[in-house]
Write an enzyme that holds these catalytic residues in place. Structure first.
Site, PDB file in Angstrom:
ATOM      1  CD  GLU A   1      89.755 -47.072   6.911  1.00 54.23           C
ATOM      2  OE1 GLU A   1      88.813 -47.562   7.519  1.00 54.23           O
ATOM      3  OE2 GLU A   1      90.849 -47.640   6.742  1.00 54.23           O
ATOM      4  CG  ASP A   2      90.023 -43.795  10.235  1.00 62.37           C
ATOM      5  OD1 ASP A   2      89.117 -44.201   9.501  1.00 62.37           O
ATOM      6  OD2 ASP A   2      90.652 -44.538  11.009  1.00 62.37           O
TER       7      ASP A   2
END
Length: 744
Positions: free
Chosen positions: A93-94
């Site tokens: 996600e990051d």
């Protein structure tokens, strides 16, 4: 978020990170060489991926995944794959890491788990559906791998533990979502200690004064409580030792949130909550002796202390749906206080503490994991229809997180577990979808009852069906289980589709007769003309003969097309629901008071906020901005479902206005008491009264007072005056019982 490393001791940070990782490894004692190698590899990948990232608190981001992995290992007892995935849970996600990278490095199972954990963007998005879809996506993975849910709970727990570094409005919104969805989920998975901590942390941010008050009172009464427990347990300890049992006795204090719930439910102060703790007797005994040994210990306990026959709970013979097993009794101590005693084996205690994860360790035991398999099957039923509105999905899913259960039997004696309040229809759908859809009634203990009849534990139920029966909208009022609701909705939708198809066919024929073309533009004109919200509704009304089709000729037309002076709305724009009156950015802070004429706002009647209260603004569709207290009965519902409409607010206290304050007084009825109270309001405190009412029953009075005050401090000084009146036992603010209706 990268940060200037100039003032940071990077070498110390590196050592701290390694120490945190070693602490994690120490909790995973049972790991093989290969498993430990996988965890180390996941750690190396996560450290590299997050190397330039920091949390809001300023610490390196990697501390968060290490903490989540430690919760999975130490507090849930999960295995190496889950621990590795917890370390990696934010990488896709990051960071630059992809799902393909995860699969290549750790295999397809890890990919599936990380994919389930990879959120749709920002939890509190500007759009309500993102918030709902995010939770829905996580739930959809349940049928694939339950570890997704367990890691997500560990992630949420660590976020709640470190919430102090967030902005106050974010704290409120995250705490609300936690109370609304994640705490019930932890309960349903049998993770009682995690559920209690989530609820306590939720209360800490949703209602700080109450949390701090109960925490302080628990601390100050700790010594006296410990002395009482030691005296209470001594004779039981001596007898168990004499009988030769291998045992451990623990005393567990009730969580702050459960004490607050009891205070609210019974309308009592902290001092009147007598069951502040439970005594737990844990036996180290073989599985085949668990039940007889538990009952023998029960016999020893009741030799010393008188049991309350209404408070005996045998969850050993009939475990709860989430696998919880224990024998509970409540006994009277010599000091006249009720004490709950829980009797269980070491195996049962581990399942009670670690829930689903521990349950899988014992899946070969006598009870198997059929109850969890059944719950997962219910979730599969719930997610069968992917077109279900995400908000409906969350509401239906929450219904499945029931805490209280009833036990009912089929005619052949098969046991079925249903939520408290379940009806004949719920039972019918629990047996089989087709049985539910054709159910016309039932016999309960050989007595004929209707579909809406609520079942009780011990009922034996025989369902009566008819091939001519069809579900209708009323059925949705008769059921409480998510499974039954979903099946009824699906059946009704299918029926609506069939009726709509007939209506469409009728309309096509009629338009052809009138030499009008069947186009989407013409259908939209008809929707407006007949005042229906959409094409499907139009077709259904036509099929049911509720629309006078010859009136079509009243609409001007040319060359087979209706003439319309109204422009057709752009695609994706909804015209039948008004927009909220005031458009504001949820990141702004609204200043209330000081003659703010730019904003149109009202004070919510459900909680009557006063200057000095912690508040937020809710941007409602029909009534503009409404100002609520952050501990309003509706706050959790609004912030968890409609975070994008909740806006931080603060008071401008220069402007002195009168606000309504509502108080509830309880005490011993005495001649002249009402006069004393009205005297304080009118003369001693110079407060204008809006209304006052008192009722008295068996010498106890209850009074409701509404007064005009300037702010919270003004109201609190009035409360203090009331409290010193002889006969008044308790004074508190009261809120309207109504629940704010919100819509998206």
């Amino acid at each position: 978020m990268a940060e200037d490393a100039g003032n940071i001791d990077l070498e110390k940070e590196r050592k701290d990170i390694l120490n945190a990782f070693r602490g994690l490894l120490r909790t995973f004692k049972q790991g093989t060489k290969e498993e430990n190698k996988m965890i180390r590899k996941a750690f190396d990948v996560a450290v590299e991926a997050h190397k330039d990232m920091r949390r809001k608190s300023g610490e390196p981001y990697i501390f968060h995944p290490i903490a989540v992995a430690r919760i999975c290992s130490e507090e849930m007892g999960l295995g190496a794959t889950a621990i590795a995935c917890a370390l990696l849970h934010d990488t896709v996600e990051d960071t630059h890491i992809t799902l393909e990278d995860i699969e290549e490095l750790f295999g397809p199972t890890a990919r599936k788990i990380i994919d389930g954990l990879t959120k749709i963007p920002e939890v509190f998005d500007e759009n309500v559906s993102i918030q709902a879809e995010n939770f829905r996506k996580m739930v959809l993975t349940i049928s694939d791998d339950l570890r997704v849910l367990l890691i997500k709970l560990a992630d949420r727990l660590h976020n709640m533990r470190t919430l102090e570094s967030m902005r106050p409005d974010k704290q409120l919104k995250i705490a609300s979502e936690t109370n609304f969805l994640y705490s019930p989920l932890a309960h349903r998975l049998g993770l009682y200690s995690i559920k209690s901590e989530l609820e306590d942390l939720g209360l800490k941010y949703m209602n700080p004064p109450i949390y701090n008050e109960i925490q302080s009172k628990l601390k100050s009464s700790k010594e006296a409580r410990n002395r009482f427990i030691r005296r209470f347990m001594q004779p039981i300890k001596d007898s168990l030792t004499k009988e030769g049992y291998d045992f451990e006795i623990k005393a567990r204090t009730k969580s702050i949130s459960s004490i607050w719930r009891k205070m609210q439910k019974k309308g009592i102060p902290f001092e009147e909550v007598y069951d502040l703790f439970a005594v737990r007797i844990i036996l180290n005994t073989p599985e085949e002796l668990e039940k007889p040994d538990a009952w023998r210990v029960y016999s020893i306990v009741t030799d010393y202390y008188q049991p309350n026959p209404d408070r005996l709970r045998d969850w050993i013979s009939t475990p709860r749906a989430n696998g919880y097993e224990s024998l509970h009794t409540t006994v009277m101590s010599p000091q006249g206080r009720w004490i709950e005693v829980q009797i269980r084996s070491k195996r049962m205690d581990e399942i009670a503490e670690k829930g689903l994860a521990a349950h899988y360790n014992y899946k070969e035991s006598k009870n198997g994991d059929t109850k969890f398999d059944r719950w997962i099957a219910e979730i599969r039923d719930l997610i069968e229809n992917p077109s279900t509105d995400a908000m409906d999905f969350i509401n239906d899913f929450k219904l499945n997180l029931f805490s209280e259960e009833i036990y009912v039997f089929t005619p052949k004696g098969e046991l079925r577990v249903l939520p408290n309040g379940a009806t004949i229809l719920d039972f019918a759908f629990d047996i089989h979808t087709q049985v539910g859809l054709t159910c016309i009634g039932a016999k309960v203990n050989n007595k004929l009852v209707p579909l809406s009849h609520q079942l009780k534990s011990g009922n034996q139920v025989e369902i009566i069906t008819s091939s001519k029966q069809k579900p209708n909208d009323e059925w949705l009022k008769y059921v409480i289980t998510a499974r039954a609701k979903q099946k009824i909705k699906n059946a009704l939708n299918e029926e609506r589709k069939e009726i709509a198809a007939d209506g469409r066919e009728i309309l096509e024929r009629k338009l052809k007769n009138y030499n009008i073309k069947f186009t989407s533009e013409n259908v939209t004109t008809l929707e407006r003309f007949f005042k229906v919200p959409g094409a499907t509704e139009l077709y259904i009304k036509i099929a049911k003969g509720k629309i006078d089709l010859p009136r079509v000729k009243e609409i001007p037309q040319e060359g087979g097309h209706f003439k319309s002076d109204k422009k057709r709305p752009k695609k994706g724009v909804q015209t039948d629901a008004p927009e909220p009156k005031t458009v504001l950015n949820p990141k702004d802070t609204i200043i209330i008071g000081n003659n703010n004429v730019e904003l149109d706002y009202k004070y919510a009647k459900c909680c009557n906020p006063l200057p000095g209260d912690s508040i937020f603004a809710f941007n409602s569709i029909s009534e503009g901005l409404k100002i609520h207290r952050t501990n309003c009965p509706n706050a959790e519902n609004m912030m968890s479902k409609m975070a994008y409409r909740c806006i931080p607010a603060t008071w401008e206290l220069d402007d002195v206005k009168e606000h309504i304050g509502k108080l509830r007084l309880i005490g011993i009825d005495d001649l002249g008491l009402v006069n004393k109270i009205t005297d304080i309001i009118s003369h001693q405190h110079s407060v204008n009264m809006k209304s006052i009412s008192f009722s008295s029953h068996d010498g106890v009075f209850e009074g409701w007072v509404e007064v005009y005050v300037h702010d919270l401090q003004h109201l609190e000084s009035l409360i203090h005056k009331f409290e010193i009146v002889e006969g008044v036992k308790r004074v508190e603010r009261w809120d309207e019982a109504e629940i704010e209706k919100i819509s998206d």
